[in-house]
Each structure stands twice: as C-alpha cells, then as structure tokens.
Scaffold this active site. Structure first.
Site, PDB file in Angstrom:
ATOM      1  CE  LYS A 104      -4.411  -1.745   2.005  1.00 36.12           C
ATOM      2  NZ  LYS A 104      -5.207  -1.452   3.042  1.00 36.12           N
TER       3      LYS A 104
ATOM      4  CE  LYS B 170      -9.531  -8.866  -4.420  1.00 34.58           C
ATOM      5  NZ  LYS B 170      -9.463  -8.808  -2.900  1.00 34.58           N
TER       6      LYS B 170
ATOM      7  CE  LYS C  51     -17.453   3.741  -3.534  1.00 37.38           C
ATOM      8  NZ  LYS C  51     -18.304   4.041  -2.374  1.00 37.38           N
TER       9      LYS C  51
END
Length: 334
Positions: free
Chosen positions: A114, A197, A200
C-alpha cells in the site's frame, strides 16, 4: 463456534464484495446452530487511515449497513455493528500495542504494497492497522475468521499476539482464531483488466458492477467488458492465458451454482456476442432484489442507526469480559 468478520464501509457493495465474501457470510449465518454466533462489523475505525470527510464517512457506514442487510445479513440472527460504537476495539488495540513487535509489523506485506516507496509519508495508523485487526478478533474470542489470501498473514499476526500476551501475563485469555476458507470463494476481477481485482478504488466505473446499478447499466457494463476474439472452449482448462474470459465464465458459474466446465460446455464454440447477454441476464435477476431492498433501506437513517445501535450493545456486552480481563492481567486498575 464464534465467527467474526469485518468490511470497510466504502458505501455501496460491488459484485466482487458480494460474491467474494458477503454470500459466504449469509451462508454461515444461515447454517449457525443455537450455540454459535456471527459478528459482522463495519470497520470505520480502520477507514481513518485514508482521509475522508465527516459526512461522507457517516453516509458510507449507513449505506454499507443497508447493503449488508439487503444482501441477506439478518441483524436479529447476527451481530451487525460499526467499530466506533464499541470503544473496546480501540482500547484493546492500545493494550496489544505493548505486546505486538515492530519486527512483526515490518513483515506485513499488505503495508508494503500500500505504501510503496512513500513509507515515510504513510500514517502510523496504516502501520499498526494489523494490531487493530487483532484486537477486533481477540476481543470476542472468535474461534473462526473468514479470510482471503490477502488476510492470512494478518490472522497469523493475531495468533502471535494472542500467544505472546497469554504467555507474558500467565493467563489463558485469548482464543487462537482459526481461518475459514470458504468452500465456494469467488475471486472477481475487474471487467476492464482480468489481472486486477474488482475494486471501488478503480477510477473507471465500467470496471465493476455496483449493487446499485440498474438493469440497463449492468447489461451495458457486461457487454462492454474486455474480452478476446476467441470462442469459448469446451472445457475451462482452455481458458488458460485468457484472464478476462476466465473471469466472466467464473462469474457466470458462481451465480448459477455450476462449474466453469459446465458453463464452457454450454457455450462451447460460441463467441462473447452470445455469452455476454446471457451473463447479463443472470446478473440482472440476481442483483435486482438486492438493489431494490438496498434503495428502500438507505432512505431511513433512523432505522439503520437503530440496527447498528442494537448490534453495538450486543457486541459491547460480548467484548466487556475480555477487555476487563486484559486490563486486570496487565495490572491496570480501572
């Protein structure tokens, strides 16, 4: 048996959330006996690692609660709540920060993924995120936690923290949580990139099917989904090296309860001009009742808050003995 699982309150669910986790949550809930219990929580305290405005966060929590209920989570049979309504999560996290080790957190691959090269600019909350996850689990002495591949390492960390705490303070307090690997776990990929994947966070709304999408939007997204010019094979093994085709066949198989081989056999030799409309129809029929229920629920904030308040009271009652015992074991007088 006590099962616990959480989800980030990003507002609306998309197909990847629903097929990847929520359907399995509903199935577990429905299969529980009278001695077992499911705890499902909205991880709004985890969400603060990403800046979000006050009103947006409140709306997202309520919308996610509405989406979960619409998808089949029953707040009378399961404990549905948001973290912030149960301060014991934050309290136990702080206590466990004295047990967790920096070396353990440095090995967390999700943190590395991340932050990338901007480690110095990352929030401390993102770094200690797994300790809060451990607190979420250990607080309720959860015996089982549904996990995907990207969360196995965090569950192992929770077990390591539990073991060290129990050993350091000579107490058999925390239960060792075991993973639940769902029998039918679907990994739903982006409609625009079969190697990523469905998410959103993808800037393209065409990459995902939201549970709020109307029938026409669903059909349009399926018809415009990335594919290749080859026809469908007779067997699923023929989809090797064709990630977008494999993803669409997998979605069809999951929604209809069939195997990818059976889906391929039905459409063998046909192109996506024939397959996509059929997939669109299956998606429309599956998601329509969920969407209609969601749109009805999300207009009543008072009812949603009542559901979350009720769940929080039940969660707090279940958490209190564990938190009290942890304070006492550490010699912290309250």
């Amino acid at each position: 048996m006590r099962v616990l699982s959480g989800i980030q309150p990003t507002g609306n669910l998309h197909l990847g959330n629903y097929l990847g986790a929520i359907r399995n949550w509903v199935r577990m809930q429905d299969e529980m006996d009278s001695e077992s219990q499911c705890f499902f929580f909205l991880a709004d305290m985890h969400s603060i690692t990403v800046h979000e405005g006050r009103e947006a966060r409140i709306r997202n929590v309520r919308d996610m609660a509405a989406a979960l209920v619409a998808a089949g989570i029953d707040p009378d049979r399961s404990v549905l709540f948001n973290q912030a309504r149960v301060p014991a999560h934050a309290e136990l996290c702080w206590l466990l920060n004295g047990t967790a080790r920096i070396g353990w957190l440095n090995r967390m691959t999700q943190f590395k993924d991340k932050v990338g090269k901007d480690r110095e600019g990352a929030s401390i909350g993102l770094f200690v995120y797994p300790v809060l996850q451990a607190a979420d689990i250990l607080l309720y002495n959860a015996t089982h936690v549904p996990v995907g591949e990207d969360q196995k390492q965090h569950l192992e960390l929770a077990r390591d923290i539990a073991t060290k705490f129990n050993t350091d303070f000579g107490i058999d307090l925390f239960t060792m949580p075991a993973p639940i690997i769902p029998k039918e776990s679907a990994r739903i990929m982006s409609l625009r990139d079969g190697s990523a994947k469905m998410s959103k966070s993808d800037p393209s709304d065409m990459s995902r099917i939201n549970l709020t999408d109307d029938d026409d939007a669903i059909m349009q997204k399926v018809k415009k989904a990335k594919t290749d010019p080859e026809p469908l094979p007779e067997m699923a093994e023929g989809l090797a090296g064709r990630p977008e085709a494999n993803n669409l066949v997998g979605i069809f198989a999951t929604l209809t309860g069939r195997t990818p081989d059976a889906v391929c056999a039905d459409f063998a030799g046909k192109g996506f001009g024939a397959f996509k409309p059929a997939l669109g129809e299956v998606l429309v029929e599956t998601l329509r009742p969920i969407r209609e229920r969601f749109l009805e629920l999300r207009t009543d904030d008072a009812a949603l808050d009542a559901i979350l308040d009720k769940g929080a009271m039940r969660a707090a009652a279940a958490a209190e003995p564990t938190l009290r015992a942890a304070y006492d074991a550490m010699g912290l007088m309250r």
